[in-house]
Write a protein that holds these residues in place. Structure first.
Motif, PDB file in Angstrom:
ATOM      1  N   ASP A   1       0.858  -1.179   0.000  1.00 54.18           N
ATOM      2  CA  ASP A   1       0.000   0.000   0.000  1.00 54.18           C
ATOM      3  C   ASP A   1       0.901   1.238   0.000  1.00 54.18           C
ATOM      4  N   LEU A   2       0.998   1.896  -1.141  1.00 58.82           N
ATOM      5  CA  LEU A   2       1.879   3.056  -1.274  1.00 58.82           C
ATOM      6  C   LEU A   2       1.412   4.253  -0.456  1.00 58.82           C
ATOM      7  N   ARG A   3       0.097   4.404  -0.271  1.00 60.36           N
ATOM      8  CA  ARG A   3      -0.431   5.568   0.456  1.00 60.36           C
ATOM      9  C   ARG A   3      -0.223   5.472   1.968  1.00 60.36           C
TER      10      ARG A   3
ATOM     11  N   PHE B   1      -7.732 -13.377   4.157  1.00 58.33           N
ATOM     12  CA  PHE B   1      -7.372 -12.260   3.293  1.00 58.33           C
ATOM     13  C   PHE B   1      -8.049 -12.489   1.954  1.00 58.33           C
ATOM     14  N   VAL B   2      -8.851 -11.500   1.513  1.00 64.17           N
ATOM     15  CA  VAL B   2      -9.562 -11.582   0.234  1.00 64.17           C
ATOM     16  C   VAL B   2      -8.999 -10.494  -0.671  1.00 64.17           C
TER      17      VAL B   2
ATOM     18  N   LEU C   1     -14.448  -9.438  12.703  1.00 59.70           N
ATOM     19  CA  LEU C   1     -13.800  -8.220  12.213  1.00 59.70           C
ATOM     20  C   LEU C   1     -13.766  -8.215  10.697  1.00 59.70           C
ATOM     21  N   THR C   2     -13.924  -7.015  10.135  1.00 59.64           N
ATOM     22  CA  THR C   2     -13.597  -6.758   8.735  1.00 59.64           C
ATOM     23  C   THR C   2     -12.690  -5.540   8.729  1.00 59.64           C
ATOM     24  N   TYR C   3     -11.540  -5.671   8.060  1.00 62.15           N
ATOM     25  CA  TYR C   3     -10.576  -4.565   7.973  1.00 62.15           C
ATOM     26  C   TYR C   3     -10.304  -4.312   6.497  1.00 62.15           C
ATOM     27  N   GLU C   4     -10.737  -3.137   6.020  1.00 61.50           N
ATOM     28  CA  GLU C   4     -10.524  -2.768   4.618  1.00 61.50           C
ATOM     29  C   GLU C   4      -9.156  -2.108   4.496  1.00 61.50           C
ATOM     30  N   ILE C   5      -8.300  -2.689   3.708  1.00 67.24           N
ATOM     31  CA  ILE C   5      -6.904  -2.266   3.652  1.00 67.24           C
ATOM     32  C   ILE C   5      -6.732  -0.879   3.055  1.00 67.24           C
ATOM     33  N   ASP C   6      -7.385  -0.591   1.951  1.00 70.90           N
ATOM     34  CA  ASP C   6      -7.169   0.692   1.278  1.00 70.90           C
ATOM     35  C   ASP C   6      -7.701   1.877   2.080  1.00 70.90           C
TER      36      ASP C   6
ATOM     37  N   GLN D   1     -14.115  -2.705  11.232  1.00 69.12           N
ATOM     38  CA  GLN D   1     -15.422  -2.911  11.838  1.00 69.12           C
ATOM     39  C   GLN D   1     -15.372  -4.182  12.675  1.00 69.12           C
ATOM     40  N   LEU D   2     -15.681  -4.047  13.978  1.00 65.66           N
ATOM     41  CA  LEU D   2     -15.794  -5.188  14.878  1.00 65.66           C
ATOM     42  C   LEU D   2     -17.273  -5.440  15.119  1.00 65.66           C
ATOM     43  N   PHE D   3     -17.683  -6.704  15.268  1.00 67.06           N
ATOM     44  CA  PHE D   3     -19.103  -7.032  15.249  1.00 67.06           C
ATOM     45  C   PHE D   3     -19.728  -7.339  16.605  1.00 67.06           C
ATOM     46  N   LYS D   4     -19.038  -8.009  17.497  1.00 71.92           N
ATOM     47  CA  LYS D   4     -19.648  -8.404  18.768  1.00 71.92           C
ATOM     48  C   LYS D   4     -18.656  -8.220  19.918  1.00 71.92           C
ATOM     49  N   GLN D   5     -19.201  -8.092  21.115  1.00 75.28           N
ATOM     50  CA  GLN D   5     -18.431  -8.044  22.355  1.00 75.28           C
ATOM     51  C   GLN D   5     -17.252  -7.066  22.267  1.00 75.28           C
ATOM     52  N   VAL D   6     -17.522  -5.888  21.748  1.00 78.62           N
ATOM     53  CA  VAL D   6     -16.473  -4.895  21.523  1.00 78.62           C
ATOM     54  C   VAL D   6     -16.174  -4.145  22.826  1.00 78.62           C
TER      55      VAL D   6
END
Length: 190
Positions: free
Chosen positions: A92-94, A137-138, A164-169, A174-179
């Motif tokens: 990721d260059l940015r 990793f998708v 969890l879903t973590y968008e790289i760019d 986003q965490l979904f439960k028991q945060v």
């Protein structure tokens, strides 16, 4: 008496020659084993086994992500590659590259996905560290996901949760439960 020594030396020489021929035959069979026989000895269920793998995915000539592992076993029927001791870099260059390590994983080049399992650690260029038991990793989404427990630590916060879903760019997490979140230092609340 001389005849006795001659027969004795002849028999000793014959035994020694037989032993040398037998040793040579065994060594020759071991050294000339086909690659298929060697692979089947290493991983009998694999169609292809490799030691020290380095794979880099590119799009339009640009590096997108890279995976290194100490060993890999590929199954042609399922298209899956089991990899061990993984070191992965998502470029990721940015925002700076993301480094991911795990004990084992499953590389699916058709789906362009990597399932990481066992002591998964994700480190970002922004000083965040994410730990999980497993992670997916998708490449198509440029995201990592898990349904299991995660811990995210940064210089000014610590967050735990399940799923969890973590968008790289975008670096959107986003965490979904028991945060649970703990903020460190001064925080300005509007």
């Amino acid at each position: 008496m001389a005849k006795f020594f001659t027969v004795r030396y002849f028999l000793a020489g014959l035994i020694l020659l037989t032993a040398l021929l037998l040793a040579g035959y065994v060594i020759n069979r071991l050294l000339s084993a086909s690659a298929e026989q060697v692979v089947n000895l290493v991983r009998p269920e694999a169609d292809l086994a490799m030691q020290t793998i380095h794979y880099t995915e590119t799009h339009d000539g640009e590096r997108v992500w890279s995976l290194q592992a100490d060993s890999a076993a590929h199954d042609l029927k399922s298209g899956q590659t089991l990899v061990e001791n993984i070191r992965m870099t998502v470029f990721d260059l940015r925002n700076g590259d993301i480094l991911i390590t795990a004990k084992t994983g499953n590389l699916d080049l058709q789906k362009r996905q990597v399932r990481l399992v066992g002591d998964v650690i994700v480190k970002t260029g922004l000083g965040q560290t994410l730990t999980a038991d497993d992670l997916l990793f998708v490449d198509a989404d440029r995201a990592v996901r898990t349904k299991g427990p995660v811990v995210v630590v940064a210089p000014d916060y610590r967050v735990t949760g399940v799923g969890l879903t973590y968008e790289i760019d975008t670096r959107r997490m986003q965490l979904f439960k028991q945060v649970k979140a703990e903020f460190i230092g001064r925080i300005a609340v509007p």
